[in-house]
Design a protein around this motif. Structure first.
Motif: not given
Length: 122
Positions: A3-6, A22, A24, A95-96, A112-114
């Motif tokens: 899971q990825l969060v930018e 980003c 993870a 996006y990351c 993918w991140g959001q």
């Protein structure tokens, strides 16, 4: 699963800088390559930068490689995009992404991140 969060997007004047992060989650992050993409309104998603799982290999297209730098810190489960000399045409949602280096640089990562908005004013 990754899971990825930018974070780190925002409004900046032309010529300024931003650093996107980003973060993870998932135990296999350090074995994945990472990448950044962007999508401006009405345009297709564009590859911006990729980095191998160990940070040894990086790749960016000619349009940004002299201004954008990708890096990673596996101890922090994070990778970064340092953007300098920003231009109004860099305005986009960034996006990351993560997967194999080949999948990332081919524009086909699995994770993918959001997205985070970057706006560059003239």
């Amino acid at each position: 699963q990754v899971q990825l969060v930018e974070s780190g997007g925002g409004l900046v004047q032309a010529g300024g800088s931003l650093r996107l992060s980003c973060v993870a989650s998932g135990r296999t992050f350090s074995s994945h390559a990472g990448g950044w993409f962007r999508q401006a309104p009405g345009q297709e998603r564009e590859f911006v930068a990729g980095i191998s799982w160990n940070g040894v290999s990086t790749y960016s297209p000619d349009s940004v490689k002299d201004r954008f730098t990708i890096s990673r810190d596996n101890a922090k489960n994070t990778f970064y995009l340092q953007m300098n000399s920003l231009k109004p045409e860099d305005t986009a949602v960034y996006y990351c992404a993560a997967d194999t280096f080949g999948a990332v640089t081919a524009g086909k990562p699995s994770y993918w991140g959001q997205g985070t908005q970057v706006t560059v004013s003239s």
